[in-house]
Design a protein around this motif. Structure first.
Motif, PDB file in Angstrom:
ATOM      1  N   ALA A 210      -8.223  -8.239  14.123  1.00 17.48           N
ATOM      2  CA  ALA A 210      -7.627  -8.312  12.790  1.00 17.48           C
ATOM      3  C   ALA A 210      -6.221  -7.737  12.848  1.00 17.48           C
ATOM      4  O   ALA A 210      -5.887  -6.931  13.726  1.00 17.48           O
ATOM      5  CB  ALA A 210      -8.472  -7.544  11.772  1.00 17.48           C
ATOM      6  N   MET A 211      -5.388  -8.166  11.878  1.00 16.43           N
ATOM      7  CA  MET A 211      -4.015  -7.695  11.825  1.00 16.43           C
ATOM      8  C   MET A 211      -3.636  -7.398  10.383  1.00 16.43           C
ATOM      9  O   MET A 211      -3.915  -8.190   9.487  1.00 16.43           O
ATOM     10  CB  MET A 211      -3.060  -8.749  12.391  1.00 16.43           C
ATOM     11  N   ASP A 212      -3.018  -6.234  10.149  1.00 15.56           N
ATOM     12  CA  ASP A 212      -2.492  -5.872   8.834  1.00 15.56           C
ATOM     13  C   ASP A 212      -0.986  -5.686   8.956  1.00 15.56           C
ATOM     14  O   ASP A 212      -0.511  -4.958   9.839  1.00 15.56           O
ATOM     15  CB  ASP A 212      -3.121  -4.566   8.329  1.00 15.56           C
ATOM     16  N   TRP A 213      -0.267  -6.325   8.046  1.00 17.72           N
ATOM     17  CA  TRP A 213       1.192  -6.257   8.070  1.00 17.72           C
ATOM     18  C   TRP A 213       1.657  -5.510   6.820  1.00 17.72           C
ATOM     19  O   TRP A 213       1.481  -5.988   5.701  1.00 17.72           O
ATOM     20  CB  TRP A 213       1.781  -7.660   8.108  1.00 17.72           C
ATOM     21  N   TYR A 214       2.243  -4.345   7.049  1.00 21.08           N
ATOM     22  CA  TYR A 214       2.793  -3.534   5.967  1.00 21.08           C
ATOM     23  C   TYR A 214       4.321  -3.729   5.955  1.00 21.08           C
ATOM     24  O   TYR A 214       5.062  -3.020   6.645  1.00 21.08           O
ATOM     25  CB  TYR A 214       2.428  -2.064   6.176  1.00 21.08           C
ATOM     26  N   PHE A 215       4.756  -4.714   5.186  1.00 21.82           N
ATOM     27  CA  PHE A 215       6.170  -5.077   5.184  1.00 21.82           C
ATOM     28  C   PHE A 215       7.058  -3.903   4.792  1.00 21.82           C
ATOM     29  O   PHE A 215       8.100  -3.664   5.411  1.00 21.82           O
ATOM     30  CB  PHE A 215       6.410  -6.245   4.217  1.00 21.82           C
ATOM     31  N   ASP A 216       6.664  -3.171   3.738  1.00 19.26           N
ATOM     32  CA  ASP A 216       7.519  -2.095   3.227  1.00 19.26           C
ATOM     33  C   ASP A 216       7.728  -0.992   4.253  1.00 19.26           C
ATOM     34  O   ASP A 216       8.766  -0.330   4.257  1.00 19.26           O
ATOM     35  CB  ASP A 216       6.918  -1.496   1.954  1.00 19.26           C
ATOM     36  N   HIS A 217       6.747  -0.805   5.122  1.00 23.07           N
ATOM     37  CA  HIS A 217       6.825   0.278   6.104  1.00 23.07           C
ATOM     38  C   HIS A 217       7.288  -0.197   7.481  1.00 23.07           C
ATOM     39  O   HIS A 217       7.392   0.624   8.404  1.00 23.07           O
ATOM     40  CB  HIS A 217       5.463   0.958   6.261  1.00 23.07           C
ATOM     41  N   GLY A 218       7.522  -1.493   7.640  1.00 26.53           N
ATOM     42  CA  GLY A 218       7.921  -2.005   8.944  1.00 26.53           C
ATOM     43  C   GLY A 218       6.841  -1.886   9.999  1.00 26.53           C
ATOM     44  O   GLY A 218       7.122  -1.659  11.176  1.00 26.53           O
ATOM     45  N   LEU A 219       5.572  -2.086   9.607  1.00 26.10           N
ATOM     46  CA  LEU A 219       4.447  -1.907  10.523  1.00 26.10           C
ATOM     47  C   LEU A 219       3.594  -3.163  10.629  1.00 26.10           C
ATOM     48  O   LEU A 219       3.244  -3.776   9.599  1.00 26.10           O
ATOM     49  CB  LEU A 219       3.556  -0.758  10.057  1.00 26.10           C
ATOM     50  N   VAL A 220       3.262  -3.539  11.840  1.00 26.52           N
ATOM     51  CA  VAL A 220       2.264  -4.575  12.104  1.00 26.52           C
ATOM     52  C   VAL A 220       1.169  -3.903  12.922  1.00 26.52           C
ATOM     53  O   VAL A 220       1.423  -3.416  14.031  1.00 26.52           O
ATOM     54  CB  VAL A 220       2.862  -5.759  12.877  1.00 26.52           C
ATOM     55  N   LEU A 221      -0.048  -3.863  12.368  1.00 30.70           N
ATOM     56  CA  LEU A 221      -1.144  -3.109  12.969  1.00 30.70           C
ATOM     57  C   LEU A 221      -2.253  -4.051  13.431  1.00 30.70           C
ATOM     58  O   LEU A 221      -2.648  -4.964  12.699  1.00 30.70           O
ATOM     59  CB  LEU A 221      -1.717  -2.108  11.960  1.00 30.70           C
ATOM     60  N   PHE A 222      -2.779  -3.803  14.637  1.00 26.94           N
ATOM     61  CA  PHE A 222      -3.840  -4.624  15.220  1.00 26.94           C
ATOM     62  C   PHE A 222      -5.088  -3.773  15.412  1.00 26.94           C
ATOM     63  O   PHE A 222      -5.005  -2.634  15.897  1.00 26.94           O
ATOM     64  CB  PHE A 222      -3.394  -5.206  16.562  1.00 26.94           C
ATOM     65  N   PHE A 223      -6.246  -4.359  15.075  1.00 31.35           N
ATOM     66  CA  PHE A 223      -7.512  -3.621  15.098  1.00 31.35           C
ATOM     67  C   PHE A 223      -8.538  -4.339  15.970  1.00 31.35           C
ATOM     68  O   PHE A 223      -8.513  -5.567  16.110  1.00 31.35           O
ATOM     69  CB  PHE A 223      -8.061  -3.494  13.677  1.00 31.35           C
ATOM     70  N   ASP A 224      -9.480  -3.552  16.501  1.00 23.15           N
ATOM     71  CA  ASP A 224     -10.577  -4.147  17.257  1.00 23.15           C
ATOM     72  C   ASP A 224     -11.717  -4.519  16.311  1.00 23.15           C
ATOM     73  O   ASP A 224     -11.587  -4.406  15.081  1.00 23.15           O
ATOM     74  CB  ASP A 224     -11.048  -3.208  18.366  1.00 23.15           C
TER      75      ASP A 224
END
Length: 304
Positions: A210-224
């Motif tokens: 899965a992937m969560d993109w937090y545009f305001d924080h400049g973060l792209v997070l990947f999960f198992d």
């Protein structure tokens, strides 16, 4: 098309077959594809340009300019997506997908009973493993490109969380081997969602479950599969932001300057292809294009 010797034939969810023995198959290693194409075409293969599709992509792309192919690889150099365009001759069964007006190709596919799903960017054949990018002009213009994928792009829609907004993070302080002050590798997805606010959520082509993109924080997070954070990418799109380590600002500065500043601060950098890694601290600097010292750092990545 009965004789594949005169063009590429789409094999649904497999890749392209026909012009090269064993074809160009999704899941194949980058070196294997490069060797296969070089052996088949020799000097006719022409220029190969390597780039990163977007700052947050940890995998690279190889553009075979004269051959009309772009190969998209994951962070383990496996082919995950493939684009073909003029002058590459591409067919689905007996329907030519390149070299003809977009409207003609779409009509021919419908006439053969191919299920199509249209949107503003073009049309996808979800059961046949490919999509067509529409021209920016009229349907009389040629198809821009044919994209081949391992799974339907409409199978995993993008969703948005309804969390309350939080104050935007405009500068991240990197923590050696762990991530940032706000986001650490191994953290749970729900915990991060409560801390970071609204996110765009999707299933990535590679890099995690899965992937969560937090545009305001400049973060792209990947999960198992257990919703634990395995990778985080710091990159700002549409808004400005910074990433700091030992007093050095890393983002959107020339790579050569960043490396010089880090080394002056006692941080060793290993140079790679369009990337520089700080092995003792667990992060990597990503470049989008040719790795010359003037190319700006587009993203910073931590991975488990």
């Amino acid at each position: 098309m009965g004789d594949e010797a005169y063009g590429w034939q789409v094999r649904p969810f497999e890749g392209l077959m026909g012009l090269v023995p064993e074809g160009v198959r999704l899941g194949d290693q980058r070196t294997a594809i490069a060797g296969r194409l070089a052996e088949a075409f020799g000097e006719l293969l022409g220029e190969v340009r390597t780039f990163r599709k977007a700052p947050w992509n940890t995998g690279l792309c190889d553009h075979y300019v004269e051959g009309g192919l772009i190969c998209f690889f994951d962070d383990e150099e496996r082919l995950v997506y493939l684009e073909a365009f003029d002058p590459a001759p591409v067919f689905y069964e007996d329907v030519p997908l390149t070299g003809l007006p977009y409207g003609v190709v779409v009509s021919a596919l419908r006439a053969r009973g191919v299920r199509l799903i249209e949107d503003d960017s073009g049309v996808e054949a979800p059961d046949a493993g490919f999509n067509l990018t529409a021209p920016s002009g009229s349907d009389d213009d040629r198809v821009d490109c044919v994209g081949l994928f391992r799974r339907s792009l409409v199978a995993d829609p993008i969703t948005y969380t309804e969390a309350d907004p939080v104050e935007r993070i405009t500068a991240h302080e990197l923590v050696s081997g762990q991530g940032t002050g706000a986001v650490r590798l191994g953290a749970h997805r729900k915990e991060l969602g409560a801390r970071l606010g609204p996110a765009q959520q999707s299933v990535p082509e590679y890099g995690g479950a899965a992937m969560d993109w937090y545009f305001d924080h400049g973060l792209v997070l990947f999960f198992d599969a257990d919703d634990r954070l395995t990778s985080l990418v710091i990159t700002y799109t549409g808004v400005t932001g910074e990433a700091w380590f030992r007093g050095v600002q890393l983002l959107d500065r020339p790579y050569g300057e960043v490396v010089a500043d880090l080394e002056a601060a006692g941080v060793r950098i290993e140079h790679g292809e369009l990337a520089g890694r700080a092995p003792e601290h667990g992060f990597t600097l990503l470049l989008r294009g040719y790795g010359n010292p003037a190319m700006p750092v587009g993203a910073v990545v931590f991975s488990r």
